[in-house]
Design an enzyme around this catalytic site. Structure first.
Site, PDB file in Angstrom:
ATOM      1  N   GLU A 103     158.208  67.522  12.720  1.00 26.95           N
ATOM      2  CA  GLU A 103     157.291  66.604  13.394  1.00 26.95           C
ATOM      3  C   GLU A 103     156.856  65.526  12.411  1.00 26.95           C
ATOM      4  O   GLU A 103     156.913  65.744  11.198  1.00 26.95           O
ATOM      5  CB  GLU A 103     156.057  67.370  13.906  1.00 26.95           C
ATOM      6  CG  GLU A 103     155.164  67.873  12.780  1.00 26.95           C
ATOM      7  CD  GLU A 103     154.196  68.976  13.202  1.00 26.95           C
ATOM      8  OE1 GLU A 103     154.686  70.089  13.508  1.00 26.95           O
ATOM      9  OE2 GLU A 103     152.995  68.716  13.214  1.00 26.95           O
ATOM     10  N   LYS A 147     154.771  63.245   9.918  1.00 25.67           N
ATOM     11  CA  LYS A 147     153.589  63.445   9.076  1.00 25.67           C
ATOM     12  C   LYS A 147     152.727  62.202   9.223  1.00 25.67           C
ATOM     13  O   LYS A 147     153.085  61.116   8.768  1.00 25.67           O
ATOM     14  CB  LYS A 147     153.993  63.648   7.622  1.00 25.67           C
ATOM     15  CG  LYS A 147     152.810  63.907   6.707  1.00 25.67           C
ATOM     16  CD  LYS A 147     153.280  64.346   5.338  1.00 25.67           C
ATOM     17  CE  LYS A 147     152.139  64.860   4.481  1.00 25.67           C
ATOM     18  NZ  LYS A 147     151.119  63.860   4.203  1.00 25.67           N
ATOM     19  N   ASP A 174     149.940  59.504   8.734  1.00 22.78           N
ATOM     20  CA  ASP A 174     149.213  59.026   7.564  1.00 22.78           C
ATOM     21  C   ASP A 174     147.789  58.650   7.953  1.00 22.78           C
ATOM     22  O   ASP A 174     147.461  57.498   8.165  1.00 22.78           O
ATOM     23  CB  ASP A 174     149.950  57.817   6.965  1.00 22.78           C
ATOM     24  CG  ASP A 174     149.486  57.525   5.561  1.00 22.78           C
ATOM     25  OD1 ASP A 174     148.703  58.333   5.004  1.00 22.78           O
ATOM     26  OD2 ASP A 174     149.891  56.489   5.011  1.00 22.78           O
ATOM     27  N   TYR A 211     147.710  69.361  15.404  1.00 22.21           N
ATOM     28  CA  TYR A 211     148.964  69.977  14.978  1.00 22.21           C
ATOM     29  C   TYR A 211     148.798  71.342  14.308  1.00 22.21           C
ATOM     30  O   TYR A 211     149.773  71.955  13.898  1.00 22.21           O
ATOM     31  CB  TYR A 211     149.755  69.045  14.060  1.00 22.21           C
ATOM     32  CG  TYR A 211     148.968  68.507  12.871  1.00 22.21           C
ATOM     33  CD1 TYR A 211     148.519  69.356  11.869  1.00 22.21           C
ATOM     34  CD2 TYR A 211     148.681  67.149  12.764  1.00 22.21           C
ATOM     35  CE1 TYR A 211     147.795  68.869  10.793  1.00 22.21           C
ATOM     36  CE2 TYR A 211     147.956  66.655  11.688  1.00 22.21           C
ATOM     37  CZ  TYR A 211     147.512  67.520  10.709  1.00 22.21           C
ATOM     38  OH  TYR A 211     146.793  67.046   9.661  1.00 22.21           O
ATOM     39  N   LYS A 223     159.024  63.773   2.425  1.00 25.37           N
ATOM     40  CA  LYS A 223     158.500  62.399   2.345  1.00 25.37           C
ATOM     41  C   LYS A 223     159.623  61.378   2.521  1.00 25.37           C
ATOM     42  O   LYS A 223     160.763  61.632   2.155  1.00 25.37           O
ATOM     43  CB  LYS A 223     157.836  62.186   0.984  1.00 25.37           C
ATOM     44  CG  LYS A 223     156.593  63.023   0.753  1.00 25.37           C
ATOM     45  CD  LYS A 223     155.497  62.582   1.693  1.00 25.37           C
ATOM     46  CE  LYS A 223     154.132  63.083   1.270  1.00 25.37           C
ATOM     47  NZ  LYS A 223     153.574  62.418   0.134  1.00 25.37           N
ATOM     48  N   CYS A 234     156.131  60.355 -35.515  1.00 26.98           N
ATOM     49  CA  CYS A 234     155.096  60.294 -34.482  1.00 26.98           C
ATOM     50  C   CYS A 234     154.260  59.030 -34.673  1.00 26.98           C
ATOM     51  O   CYS A 234     153.770  58.778 -35.773  1.00 26.98           O
ATOM     52  CB  CYS A 234     154.218  61.535 -34.590  1.00 26.98           C
ATOM     53  SG  CYS A 234     152.733  61.444 -33.580  1.00 26.98           S
ATOM     54  N   CYS A 281     150.567  60.120 -35.966  1.00 27.23           N
ATOM     55  CA  CYS A 281     150.234  60.739 -37.250  1.00 27.23           C
ATOM     56  C   CYS A 281     151.326  60.551 -38.297  1.00 27.23           C
ATOM     57  O   CYS A 281     151.153  60.941 -39.448  1.00 27.23           O
ATOM     58  CB  CYS A 281     149.933  62.229 -37.070  1.00 27.23           C
ATOM     59  SG  CYS A 281     151.388  63.204 -36.676  1.00 27.23           S
ATOM     60  N   CYS A 284     156.455  65.785 -31.889  1.00 23.10           N
ATOM     61  CA  CYS A 284     155.803  65.564 -33.176  1.00 23.10           C
ATOM     62  C   CYS A 284     155.562  66.925 -33.818  1.00 23.10           C
ATOM     63  O   CYS A 284     155.147  67.871 -33.148  1.00 23.10           O
ATOM     64  CB  CYS A 284     154.477  64.851 -32.927  1.00 23.10           C
ATOM     65  SG  CYS A 284     153.307  65.043 -34.256  1.00 23.10           S
ATOM     66  N   CYS A 312     147.810  66.174 -36.072  1.00 19.87           N
ATOM     67  CA  CYS A 312     148.149  65.009 -35.259  1.00 19.87           C
ATOM     68  C   CYS A 312     146.978  64.655 -34.333  1.00 19.87           C
ATOM     69  O   CYS A 312     146.633  65.427 -33.447  1.00 19.87           O
ATOM     70  CB  CYS A 312     149.402  65.259 -34.420  1.00 19.87           C
ATOM     71  SG  CYS A 312     149.781  63.865 -33.348  1.00 19.87           S
TER      72      CYS A 312
HETATM   73  S1  IVH Z   1     150.264  70.745   8.725  1.00 20.88           S
HETATM   74  C1  IVH Z   1     148.765  74.306   6.117  1.00 20.88           C
HETATM   75  N1  IVH Z   1     151.210  68.715  10.061  1.00 20.88           N
HETATM   76  O1  IVH Z   1     149.249  66.224   5.513  1.00 20.88           O
HETATM   77  C2  IVH Z   1     149.089  72.877   6.250  1.00 20.88           C
HETATM   78  N2  IVH Z   1     149.808  68.245   8.206  1.00 20.88           N
HETATM   79  O2  IVH Z   1     149.832  67.019   2.771  1.00 20.88           O
HETATM   80  C3  IVH Z   1     148.551  72.253   7.496  1.00 20.88           C
HETATM   81  N3  IVH Z   1     149.368  65.874   7.852  1.00 20.88           N
HETATM   82  O3  IVH Z   1     146.171  67.720   4.820  1.00 20.88           O
HETATM   83  C4  IVH Z   1     148.940  70.852   7.641  1.00 20.88           C
HETATM   84  N4  IVH Z   1     150.567  65.144   9.535  1.00 20.88           N
HETATM   85  O4  IVH Z   1     146.209  65.882   6.588  1.00 20.88           O
HETATM   86  C5  IVH Z   1     150.455  69.099   9.023  1.00 20.88           C
HETATM   87  N5  IVH Z   1     152.085  67.021  11.371  1.00 20.88           N
HETATM   88  C6  IVH Z   1     151.329  67.409  10.343  1.00 20.88           C
HETATM   89  C7  IVH Z   1     150.663  66.478   9.528  1.00 20.88           C
HETATM   90  C8  IVH Z   1     149.902  66.942   8.455  1.00 20.88           C
HETATM   91  C9  IVH Z   1     149.778  64.804   8.519  1.00 20.88           C
HETATM   92  C10 IVH Z   1     148.518  65.829   6.654  1.00 20.88           C
HETATM   93  C11 IVH Z   1     147.320  66.720   6.688  1.00 20.88           C
HETATM   94  C12 IVH Z   1     147.398  67.576   5.459  1.00 20.88           C
HETATM   95  C13 IVH Z   1     148.363  66.807   4.616  1.00 20.88           C
HETATM   96  C14 IVH Z   1     149.098  67.723   3.674  1.00 20.88           C
END
Ligand code: IVH
Length: 714
Positions: free
Chosen positions: A124, A126, A128, A235, A323, A428, A431, A446, A452
Site C-alpha cells: 500500500e 506510504k 507522507d 491503515y 522508499k 590523523c 593528532c 588513527c 587523539c
Molecule cells: S504502518 C507498526 N502504513 O510511516 C507500523 N505506516 O515510517 C505501523 N506511514 O509512523 C505503520 N503510510 O506515520 C503504515 N500505509 C502506511 C503508512 C505508514 C505512512 C507512516 C506512519 C509511520 C511511518 C513509519
C-alpha cells in the site's frame, strides 16, 4: 552591526543563524515566562522571531526541531495534554533496493522456519503526512493523539474532531475498545489553495503538504484546524478489545465498515514479484494520486504470523517501507575534509557548492572511504567504471530518505584541466598520529587512541548525546569548548570530568557564567542537568561508554539480561573468548553469548572493552560520580515461564532458534546457552546431546517443542 539580508544568506550561514536564534529566543522566553524578567523589549523580541521565520521561509528544510516557530508562544506543546499510547506507535524499517525486499522476505521465512508455503503480503502507499492514533470507546471518539516519541503523544482530540474523514461515532458492529491509526495529510490541490489564500492575506505559507498538515493539526485554536482541508487514511490499529478479523486485509476492510477511508491501492500478493510490480506501478503513477507519498509499505497479511514475527527494537519484523528512489543533483566538489570518529575511523566528507536535492539544501556528503574515492568497491571491484573522484570535479549527489547524502559519480567531461588524484592522508588530521588500514578493512584509523583529541571529543559527544547520558546544555559546541579550554577548572577531557565540573568551579576564580556564550542562567541550568544524571538508567550508562557494537538496542538487551552494571562487568572481565570452533570458551563467555540478540562480534567487543586497563580506569572514575540504576526485571506475571531460565537444545522444527529465544524473552524468561544449576527448564528437540544429558543429571525439567507451545499457549 545590522544582520545580513535574508536573501543573501548561504545555507550554512542560515543554519548557523537559525541555531543561534533558537537558543536566543528560548532564553528570552524563559526570562519572560519563567522568571518574569525580560531583558529585551517586545518589539526587539518580535523582530527576532520575524527574522527566524523569514530565514525558515527561505530555507524550509533547515527548520529545526526546536525552532521557535514550531513552539508558537513557547508553550503550545505544554498546553496539549499528553497521551500515553496503550500500544506504542512504532516506526518502520526501510528498504531502498528491490533486493532489500527480497532479503526481508527471506529473513522472515528463516525466522518462521518456513521454506516453502504461502506468505501473503500486502502492499500500500506510504502516505507522507503525520500519524495519528484515535481511541474509540463504545463507538465514540474519546482521544486523538499524535505519535510523539512513540510512547507518549500530544492530545489533539478537539482538532481531530474537526476532520471530516474522522468519524466521531463508529458505524457497524465495532469492538468496545478500538484504537485506529492512520495518516493525516493534505492533498495537492488543497495545499496549493491554502498557500495561495495565506499568501494573499500576507500570512505564512508552507513548504510542503506535510508541513501544512502538521501545522494545521497542531493548532491551539481548533477553528483554524477546522478551516484547513485535512484528510485521513486509516491503515493500522493499537488496542482492540476483540479483534474482528484475522488478516491485515480483513482488518482494513473492517475499518472501512466502521466509517474510515482506507487506501484503495492496498492489495495482497503471493510473492515478492507481485509486491515489486505493484511498487513500480505505484511509483509510476505517483504524480496522479493527488497527495504525497514517499514509498510503499509491505505488511505480512496474517495477523498470527505478525504476532510470531514480533518486533526488533522499534520496528516490526513483519512490515517494511520500500522508499522511492533517491533524488539526485549535480554540483561542484570544493574540498574533502577528514572526520575522525570516536573509534579513530577516518571518514572523507565532501564539501560541496550548496545544491538542492529533493527539497533539501545539501552542502556536505559522505565519500565513504579512500577506496571509494579511488573508484574501488568493497570487494576490490571497480566502481563507476574505475573513475576516481577529484577536488574540482562536477559530481552527482544523491539523497535517499533519511540517509546521509552521498557522491555517486563524477561528470568526466567537466573535469578541470590539471586536476590531480586525491591523496588520502596517512596521518590523523587531528593528532598527527599514524593512520593505518588493517588487512581486509576499507577504513583507515588513527592510532592515536587516548591522545587523539578528535576521538576524545567524539567519545564525549557520544557520552552526552540524546540516547546516551542525554545531558541538556552540553551539545557539540560546548563539548568542543570544554575540551580545548586552557583553564583546568573548566576542562572536560573524560566523562567523569563532567561531573566534577561544578566542584572544581566552586573553588576557582574563573567562572563559567562570565564566559561568553554561557551566562548565569545557562550555567545554573547546565549544573542542574548534570546533577540530574548522577543516577541514570543502566542501558543509558552502558550505551554512553561507547563500546563498539553496543548501541542503544544492544545496551537495552544487555541491561535486561544482567540487571546491574556490576553483573555485566563481572562477566565481561571474566569471559574468555573461545579459540576456535569447538572451544566453548568459559562460562562467562557462554553467558554473554546467551543474551538474546548478542552474537560473537558484539560479545567480543564487550570482552575487549573490559580487557583494557584504561577503559576500566575511565569506568571507575565515572562510577565514583554516577550510579547506573539496576534494571528492574520485566513483570510478565501472567506468563508461566516469567523469571525462569530456559535452555533450548537440539533442533527445533516449528520455530527457528532466534524465534524461540525472542518468544521466551517476550514472555519474561531468560534464555541461557548452557545448562547449569540455575536452569529451570530445558526444551529439547531431536538430536539433543550433552545439554540434555546434563539436564537429566541435574534433575532439571525437560520438555519437547510441542509441550513448550502447550505451556506458553502460543
Ligand atoms: S504502518 C507498526 N502504513 O510511516 C507500523 N505506516 O515510517 C505501523 N506511514 O509512523 C505503520 N503510510 O506515520 C503504515 N500505509 C502506511 C503508512 C505508514 C505512512 C507512516 C506512519 C509511520 C511511518 C513509519
Amino acid at each position: 552591526m545590522s544582520p545580513k539580508a535574508v536573501d543573501s544568506l548561504s545555507a550554512e550561514e542560515a543554519a548557523a543563524e537559525l541555531a543561534r536564534l533558537a537558543a536566543e529566543i528560548a532564553e528570552h522566553d524563559l526570562r519572560y515566562h519563567a522568571e518574569d524578567a525580560p531583558t529585551i523589549s517586545d518589539a526587539d523580541y518580535d523582530a527576532l522571531r520575524r527574522r527566524n521565520l523569514a530565514i525558515e521561509q527561505r530555507f524550509p528544510d533547515l527548520v529545526r526541531d526546536d525552532s521557535p516557530s514550531r513552539k508558537v508562544g513557547a508553550a503550545v506543546s505544554e498546553k496539549f495534554g499528553k497521551v500515553v499510547h496503550a500500544v506504542p506507535m512504532l516506526s518502520l524499517d526501510n528498504a531502498f533496493a528491490d533486493e532489500d525486499v527480497t532479503e526481508w522476505v527471506a529473513r522472515m521465512r528463516r525466522f518462521l522456519r518456513m521454506d516453502g508455503g504461502e506468505l501473503p503480503i500486502t502492499a500500500e502507499p506510504k502516505i507522507d503526512g503525520l500519524s495519528l492514533s484515535l481511541r474509540y470507546e463504545n463507538g465514540r471518539l474519546v482521544t486523538a493523539a499524535t505519535r510523539g516519541d512513540g510512547a507518549v503523544g500530544e492530545n489533539v482530540t478537539a482538532n481531530a474532531r474537526t476532520i471530516a474523514d474522522i468519524p466521531n461515532v463508529l458505524s457497524g458492529d465495532f469492538p468496545d475498545v478500538l484504537e485506529v491509526r492512520g495518516e493525516v495529510y493534505m492533498g495537492h490541490v488543497d495545499f496549493a489553495e491554502l498557500n495561495r489564500r495565506n499568501a494573499d492575506a500576507g500570512k505564512q505559507t508552507f513548504a510542503n503538504p506535510r508541513n501544512a498538515a502538521a501545522g494545521s493539526l497542531r493548532q491551539l485554536d481548533t477553528s483554524i484546524t477546522a478551516s484547513r482541508p485535512l484528510r485521513f487514511f486509516a491503515y493500522a490499529w493499537g488496542e482492540v478489545s476483540k479483534m474482528p478479523a484475522e488478516t491485515q486485509t480483513g482488518m482494513v476492510e473492517m475499518l472501512g465498515r466502521y466509517g474510515f477511508r482506507t487506501n484503495p491501492l492496498m492489495k495482497k500478493f503471493a510473492d515478492v514479484e507481485g509486491l515489486l510490480s505493484q511498487y513500480h506501478s505505484i511509483e509510476e503513477n505517483r504524480a496522479t494520486l493527488g497527495y504525497d507519498i514517499d514509498g510503499v509499505v509491505y505488511k505480512v497479511d496474517s495477523l498470527e504470523l505478525q504476532q510470531r514475527l514480533g518486533f526488533v527494537s522499534r520496528s516490526p519484523r513483519w512490515a517494511i517501507a520500500h522508499k522511492f528512489a533517491a533524488e539526485k543533483a549535480m554540483t561542484i566538489l570544493n574540498g574533502i575534509d577528514i572526520q575522525v570518529g570516536r573509534t579513530g575511523a577516518m571518514t572523507p566528507v565532501a564539501r560541496l557548492t550548496p545544491v538542492t536535492v529533493g527539497g533539501v539544501v545539501v552542502t556536505n556528503a559522505t565519500l565513504h572511504n579512500e577506496d571509494y574515492i579511488r573508484g574501488i568497491g568493497n570487494s576490490g571491484q571497480p566502481i563507476r567504471e574505475g573513475r576516481d573522484i577529484r577536488i574540482g570535479d562536477t559530481v552527482v549527489v544523491q539523497r535517499a530518505g533519511d540517509v546521509i547524502p552521498q557522491i555517486l559519480d563524477i561528470v568526466p567531461d567537466k573535469r578541470p584541466a590539471g586536476s590531480v588524484p586525491y591523496r588520502f592522508p596517512e596521518t590523523c588530521p587531528a593528532c598527527g598520529s599514524h593512520a593505518v588500514r588493517e588487512d581486509g578493512e576499507a577504513v583507515r584509523r588513527c592510532t592515536g587512541g587516548l591522545i587523539c583529541p578528535a576521538q576524545a571529543v567524539e567519545r564525549l559527544r557520544h557520552f552526552v548525546s540524546r540516547n546516551a547520558l542525554d545531558i541538556e546544555g552540553l551539545g557539540e559546541k560546548q563539548i568542543e569548548f570544554f575540551f580545548h579550554v586552557d583553564d583546568p577548572s573548566l576542562r572536560i577531557r573524560s566523562p567523569a570530568d563532567i561531573f566534577t565540573l561544578k566542584g572544581r568551579q566552586e573553588k576557582s576564580l574563573t567562572k563559567l557564567e562570565n564566559i561568553e556564550g554561557f551566562g548565569a542562567l545557562s550555567a545554573r541550568k547546565l549544573y542542574a542537568a548534570i546533577d540530574e544524571r548522577r543516577r541514570v538508567e543502566f542501558w543509558r550508562f552502558l550505551h554512553a561508554l561507547g563500546i563498539r557494537h553496543v548501541g542503544e538496542t544492544n545496551a537495552k538487551r544487555l541491561a535486561r539480561h544482567f540487571h546491574s552494571f556490576k553483573a555485566l562487568r563481572e562477566v565481561g572481565e571474566q569471559a574468555v573468548m573461545p579459540e576456535g570452533k569447538g572451544d566453548p570458551g568459559n562460562a562467562a563467555w557462554q553467558e554473554l553469548r546467551a543474551v538474546g540478540g548478542i552474537g560473537d562480534i558484539v560479545a567480543e567487543a564487550i570482552v575487549d572493552f573490559f580487557d583494557e586497563e584504561h577503559n576500566l580506569a575511565v569506568v571507575d572514575a565515572l562510577l565514583a560520580e554516577v550510579t547506573p540504576l539496576d534494571e528492574q526485571p520485566v513483570e510478565v506475571t501472567s506468563s508461566p515461564v516469567a523469571g525462569k531460565t530456559v535452555v533450548f537444545t537440539g533442533s527445533l522444527e516449528k520455530m527457528s532458534r532466534d524465534e524461540a529465544k525472542a518468544m521466551a524473552e517476550k514472555l519474561g524468561a531468560k534464555v541461557a546457552g548452557s545448562v547449569s544449576k540455575k536452569t529451570d527448564l530445558v526444551v529439547a528437540g531431536p538430536g539433543a546431546g550433552s545439554k540434555l544429558k546434563q539436564a537429566t543429571q541435574l534433575g532439571i525439567e525437560v520438555i519437547d517443542e510441542d509441550q513448550w507451545f502447550e505451556r506458553v499457549k502460543q
